[in-house]
Design an enzyme around this catalytic site. Sequence first.
Site, mmCIF file in Angstrom:
data_model
loop_
_atom_site.group_PDB
_atom_site.id
_atom_site.type_symbol
_atom_site.label_atom_id
_atom_site.label_comp_id
_atom_site.label_asym_id
_atom_site.label_seq_id
_atom_site.Cartn_x
_atom_site.Cartn_y
_atom_site.Cartn_z
ATOM 1 N N SER A 23 0.870 -1.177 0.000
ATOM 2 C CA SER A 23 0.000 0.000 0.000
ATOM 3 C C SER A 23 0.907 1.227 0.000
ATOM 4 O O SER A 23 2.100 1.119 0.328
ATOM 5 C CB SER A 23 -0.873 -0.011 1.264
ATOM 6 O OG SER A 23 -1.458 1.256 1.496
ATOM 7 N N TYR A 50 -2.448 -0.623 10.552
ATOM 8 C CA TYR A 50 -2.494 -0.993 9.130
ATOM 9 C C TYR A 50 -1.166 -0.625 8.460
ATOM 10 O O TYR A 50 -0.577 -1.429 7.720
ATOM 11 C CB TYR A 50 -3.664 -0.277 8.441
ATOM 12 C CG TYR A 50 -3.797 -0.556 6.960
ATOM 13 C CD1 TYR A 50 -4.494 -1.674 6.502
ATOM 14 C CD2 TYR A 50 -3.250 0.306 6.009
ATOM 15 C CE1 TYR A 50 -4.626 -1.924 5.138
ATOM 16 C CE2 TYR A 50 -3.373 0.065 4.651
ATOM 17 C CZ TYR A 50 -4.067 -1.047 4.215
ATOM 18 O OH TYR A 50 -4.199 -1.294 2.869
HETATM 19 N N1 LIG Z 1 -8.778 -0.558 -1.563
HETATM 20 C C1 LIG Z 1 -7.680 0.196 -1.589
HETATM 21 O O1 LIG Z 1 -7.717 1.400 -1.907
HETATM 22 C C2 LIG Z 1 -6.356 -0.412 -1.246
HETATM 23 C C3 LIG Z 1 -5.223 0.414 -1.312
HETATM 24 C C4 LIG Z 1 -3.977 -0.142 -1.009
HETATM 25 C C5 LIG Z 1 -3.862 -1.467 -0.681
HETATM 26 N N2 LIG Z 1 -4.993 -2.252 -0.617
HETATM 27 C C6 LIG Z 1 -4.808 -3.654 -0.264
HETATM 28 O O2 LIG Z 1 -5.366 -4.468 -1.290
HETATM 29 C C7 LIG Z 1 -5.816 -5.692 -0.722
HETATM 30 C C8 LIG Z 1 -7.263 -5.939 -1.096
HETATM 31 O O3 LIG Z 1 -8.027 -4.844 -0.627
HETATM 32 P P1 LIG Z 1 -9.547 -4.649 -1.092
HETATM 33 O O4 LIG Z 1 -9.813 -3.209 -1.000
HETATM 34 O O5 LIG Z 1 -9.776 -5.314 -2.406
HETATM 35 O O6 LIG Z 1 -10.315 -5.432 0.101
HETATM 36 P P2 LIG Z 1 -11.782 -6.105 0.147
HETATM 37 O O7 LIG Z 1 -12.615 -5.577 -0.970
HETATM 38 O O8 LIG Z 1 -12.264 -5.936 1.545
HETATM 39 O O9 LIG Z 1 -11.506 -7.658 -0.111
HETATM 40 C C9 LIG Z 1 -10.723 -8.397 0.809
HETATM 41 C C10 LIG Z 1 -10.618 -9.846 0.341
HETATM 42 O O10 LIG Z 1 -9.808 -10.567 1.280
HETATM 43 C C11 LIG Z 1 -10.529 -11.703 1.755
HETATM 44 N N3 LIG Z 1 -10.140 -11.960 3.139
HETATM 45 C C12 LIG Z 1 -10.144 -11.067 4.169
HETATM 46 N N4 LIG Z 1 -9.735 -11.670 5.304
HETATM 47 C C13 LIG Z 1 -9.469 -12.963 4.980
HETATM 48 C C14 LIG Z 1 -9.019 -14.089 5.722
HETATM 49 N N5 LIG Z 1 -8.743 -14.012 7.032
HETATM 50 N N6 LIG Z 1 -8.849 -15.263 5.078
HETATM 51 C C15 LIG Z 1 -9.101 -15.365 3.751
HETATM 52 N N7 LIG Z 1 -9.536 -14.341 2.998
HETATM 53 C C16 LIG Z 1 -9.715 -13.148 3.610
HETATM 54 C C17 LIG Z 1 -11.991 -11.331 1.565
HETATM 55 O O11 LIG Z 1 -12.814 -12.494 1.399
HETATM 56 P P3 LIG Z 1 -13.801 -13.061 2.552
HETATM 57 O O12 LIG Z 1 -14.240 -11.901 3.388
HETATM 58 O O13 LIG Z 1 -14.894 -13.722 1.794
HETATM 59 O O14 LIG Z 1 -12.963 -14.035 3.297
HETATM 60 C C18 LIG Z 1 -11.946 -10.554 0.257
HETATM 61 O O15 LIG Z 1 -11.942 -11.454 -0.839
HETATM 62 C C19 LIG Z 1 -5.568 -5.576 0.792
HETATM 63 O O16 LIG Z 1 -4.351 -6.185 1.113
HETATM 64 C C20 LIG Z 1 -5.504 -4.081 1.007
HETATM 65 O O17 LIG Z 1 -4.767 -3.750 2.147
HETATM 66 C C21 LIG Z 1 -6.236 -1.748 -0.891
#
Ligand SMILES: NC(=O)c1ccc[n+]([C@@H]2O[C@H](COP(=O)([O-])OP(=O)(O)OC[C@H]3O[C@@H](n4cnc5c(N)ncnc54)[C@H](OP(=O)(O)O)[C@@H]3O)[C@@H](O)[C@H]2O)c1
Length: 258
Positions: A149, A162
């Site tokens: 991130s 985080y």
């Molecule tokens: N969104 C942003 O702007 C942003 C920016 C920088 C970095 N990121 C990073 O990108 C990644 C994805 O973010 P996102 O925004 O796409 O998140 P999201 O929409 O909340 O999706 C998270 C995913 O992770 C799975 N997950 C969460 N906890 C889990 C666990 N304990 N075991 C297995 N699966 C798990 C969830 O599936 P289930 O809940 O069904 O298990 C879901 O598929 C993260 O690492 C986040 O820190 C995001």
Amino acid sequence: MPSDTSAFDLTGRLALVTGSTRGIGRRLAEGLSAAGATVIVHGRDAASASAVADEIGTTTGNPAHAAAFNVTDEAAVDTGIAAIEAGPGTVDVLVNNAGMQIRHPFTEFPTADWNTLIATNLTSAFLVSKRVAAGMIARGGGRIVNIGSVQSQLARPNITPYAATKGGIVMLTKGLCAELAPHGITANAIAPGYFATELTQALVDDAEFSAWVAGRTPAARWGDVADLVGPLVFLASDASSFVNGQILYVDGGMTAVV
Ligand SMILES: NC(=O)c1ccc[n+]([C@@H]2O[C@H](COP(=O)([O-])OP(=O)(O)OC[C@H]3O[C@@H](n4cnc5c(N)ncnc54)[C@H](OP(=O)(O)O)[C@@H]3O)[C@@H](O)[C@H]2O)c1
């Protein structure tokens, strides 16, 4: 090593994207599938993972698999990866994407939430990489891409734990490079800026915050998850064979400027 664009072709590669039932992971899985990889859609809920795998297969014409296990539970990771190896096969490309966010002022941050964030965002990548790398070492190669991130480098109030997890991803990535490069494995990270997903929906809906994102980002916009696909295909493919231990910020220039 091909020097033309065929180096980006992922045909024949098996790719596991953790946390790909929605958000960034889902789009990354679809992008790898479109580039030729056989992808494994993953989350904790088996029905969601299967449904998304079916949708990706329909969209790309490249059938996908599904896996469900909790990435914070070592026994569940071992069982889940063993099932993948007994089914679709040994993972060639691992994307450690599963993650979460919890916000509180630092002095009020519940220790239980700190532990949950460390487990979900950092221990998860350690556990899954450790298990998958064993198969990659036996095969003599592989690609690991961790999702960091801009908080891998920049702090903000209310998300100190985080940021600590995402800073940890940087050194985990470099450590994986140091230990696994002799086995033909690369480990790199993609560090997204602010992307509109379910994780950030409240911020997207906050007009003041969205204006801050636009003002703070040289590209003057939120990231679109499609912006991450090209960088991932590069890091997952033969095109990046000599790129190892690197952090690729995909942030519209945010971390390049103050
Ligand atoms: N969104 C942003 O702007 C942003 C920016 C920088 C970095 N990121 C990073 O990108 C990644 C994805 O973010 P996102 O925004 O796409 O998140 P999201 O929409 O909340 O999706 C998270 C995913 O992770 C799975 N997950 C969460 N906890 C889990 C666990 N304990 N075991 C297995 N699966 C798990 C969830 O599936 P289930 O809940 O069904 O298990 C879901 O598929 C993260 O690492 C986040 O820190 C995001």
